[in-house]
Enzyme design. Structure first.
Site, short mmCIF file in Angstrom:
data_model
loop_
_atom_site.label_atom_id
_atom_site.label_comp_id
_atom_site.label_asym_id
_atom_site.label_seq_id
_atom_site.Cartn_x
_atom_site.Cartn_y
_atom_site.Cartn_z
N HIS A 15 0.81 -1.21 0.00
CA HIS A 15 0.00 0.00 0.00
C HIS A 15 0.85 1.27 0.00
CE1 HIS A 15 0.45 -0.26 4.50
NE2 HIS A 15 0.46 1.06 4.38
N SER A 74 4.91 2.51 7.68
CA SER A 74 4.58 1.43 6.76
C SER A 74 5.81 0.92 6.02
CB SER A 74 3.58 1.92 5.71
OG SER A 74 2.32 2.09 6.26
N ASP A 132 0.28 -7.60 1.37
CA ASP A 132 0.75 -6.23 1.57
C ASP A 132 2.27 -6.15 1.56
OD1 ASP A 132 0.31 -3.51 1.82
OD2 ASP A 132 0.25 -3.54 4.01
#
Length: 488
Positions: A130, A233, A160
């Site tokens: 993402h 992230s 992911d």
């Protein structure tokens, strides 16, 4: 006003963050060795020492060179940005029932950021899907402020995980640990760029293992109380030996900011994805075709189990490997390939790590009697990127990500097997987005050609004209519709 807690991927735009600390992680470190006396918690001497001596300063200095900030440039629409902000505000008052109409897409440039880290000395890096999804350009900034252009080797939405590559050699690759060996209560460290603050370190403990909270993912997450926020992230999660044991991926929050529940992808699963993306350009997953659930105390008594254990099958997909092997709804899988199944997530994790055509043997309880079931897994339905080329050698960039419908999705739609394909993602800069196609649409016909699977769609693309408008028939939220696709 409704307040819904949500699993958040670490997006670059944060609405707000917490003003107060959620948990005392120092106390949590000692949970493995406490004594309860009346209403008080008394730490053992060894636990008190662990609380006071956990020092990651040397470790941070050692591993920071292997971590990099990811800078992403992508094309989005002003309408999308405004719509997302409006939708978030209105949903705080009206809940998830609110429907926000689509607005015309006006291209705009957005800069996003995240974190990545080196896993090889010749420039391979891991981050989150993402973080780089839809990126037009990716650059990484190293610890010494060097900026390098990065190439996206491959990306997998379900796990992911994304793989990047930069040109060069002798990069500081981080040591890879074994995520299977981490223990609940073990101290861990995260390094990333929360809210754009480069190389920020935060520490905590492993709160739980094998968290499977959504069917949209296929990994058993590591839960920690490490403070993670947007920008973390794709960053590494370290154990005390400086080994990477996870990739920081998402949080559980009612605000969009840290609330004490953070989730990381186990590095074992991530490295498996890396190898497949690097070598094959795609991830091949196994498919069994079951819907399992946990067994609580009441169900254990109802099924004459000595304790809550196993995975109860609530549904078996038609024509699936599970059905062909003889599994039925109501079966309880107690062992899978000699591995004890305590929770449904144990079974799903084993299947997700398997390969198509792998054989399996399951120890099952059916109607109170033991049973051994054997079979062979097949390939799971997967997304296919559609960027077709027509017969006049004119590029037709629709900007769609597609996959075939599963048997269960076909059953829910009450349609036959040659029924259409699912749009899983739409590039806002592609022709499909401009014509109004949306993620979740089911395409049943393109340019007067019936679409039963992705192969049919690819074939239909080759017959599209150089320019003009063709029709796409879709099912949107159960209602048939026809969309005019303008080819430019």
């Amino acid at each position: 006003m409704q307040n819904h807690s949500t699993i958040y991927k670490f997006q670059r735009r944060s609405k707000r963050w917490l003003k107060h600390s959620a948990l005392n992680s120092a106390l949590a470190i000692a949970l493995g060795s406490v004594a309860i006396t009346g209403a008080s918690v008394v730490l053992s001497p060894s636990a008190q020492a662990a609380v006071s001596t956990t020092d990651f300063s040397n470790l941070v200095q050692q591993v920071t060179p292997g971590v990099a900030r990811v800078n992403v440039t992508k094309t989005v629409s002003q309408a999308e940005l405004a719509q997302a902000q409006t939708a978030e505000l209105l949903r705080q008052f009206f809940g998830d029932r609110l429907r926000i109409p689509n607005q015309p897409a006006v291209p705009a440039i957005e800069h996003a950021y995240g974190t990545a880290f080196f896993i090889t000395s010749n420039g391979y890096m891991l981050t989150n899907h993402h973080v780089v999804e839809g990126a037009d350009k990716i650059t990484v900034t190293l610890n010494d402020r060097t900026e390098l252009d990065a190439t996206l080797v491959g990306s997998d939405e379900r796990s992911d995980v994304a793989v990047l590559k930069v040109v060069g050699s002798q990069f500081p690759a981080l040591p890879i640990g074994d995520s299977n060996n981490i223990k609940v209560g073990e101290p861990v460290l995260a390094i990333g760029s929360p809210f754009g603050f480069d190389y920020s370190a935060s520490a905590g403990i492993v709160s739980a293992k094998s968290r499977s909270f959504s069917r949209e993912t296929s990994v058993p997450f590591i839960q920690t109380d490490v403070a993670l926020n947007p920008g973390n992230s794709g960053g590494p999660l370290f154990n005390q030996r400086g080994e990477v044991v996870g990739i920081n991926s998402r949080i559980f929050s009612g605000t969009g900011g840290y609330m004490g529940l953070s989730f990381s992808i186990p590095i074992d699963a991530a490295m498996d994805i890396y190898e497949q993306l690097k070598n094959n350009g795609e991830v091949m997953r196994a498919y069994l075709g079951i819907y399992p659930q946990d067994i609580d105390r009441n169900l254990a008594e109802a099924y004459n189990l000595s304790r809550p254990q196993g995975a109860l099958l609530t549904r078996v997909s038609p024509d699936s490997p599970a059905q062909k092997a003889g599994l039925r709804a109501g079966d309880i899988i107690l062992k899978y390939n000699e591995t004890q199944i305590v929770r449904a997530s144990d079974l799903l994790n084993l299947i997700n790590r398997a390969r198509p055509n792998d054989t399996f043997q399951a120890q099952v309880q059916r109607s109170g009697k033991p049973l051994i079931v054997t079979g062979k897994l097949t390939r799971a339905p997967s997304d296919v990127q559609s960027e077709g080329r027509n017969q006049q050698d004119n590029d037709v960039r629709l900007g769609l990500r597609l996959r075939n419908l599963t048997p269960d999705e076909q059953a829910e739609l009450s349609v036959d097997k040659k029924s259409g394909i699912l749009v899983t993602a739409v590039d806002p800069t592609g022709l499909a987005a401009r014509s109004g196609l949306m993620a979740g649409d089911i395409i049943t016909n393109l340019h007067q050609k019936s679409i039963g699977d992705v192969t049919d769609f690819t074939s239909a693309l080759s017959s599209l004209p150089k320019s003009g408008v063709v029709t796409i028939e879709v099912i949107r939220q159960g209602i048939p519709a026809i969309i005019g696709l303008r080819i430019e």
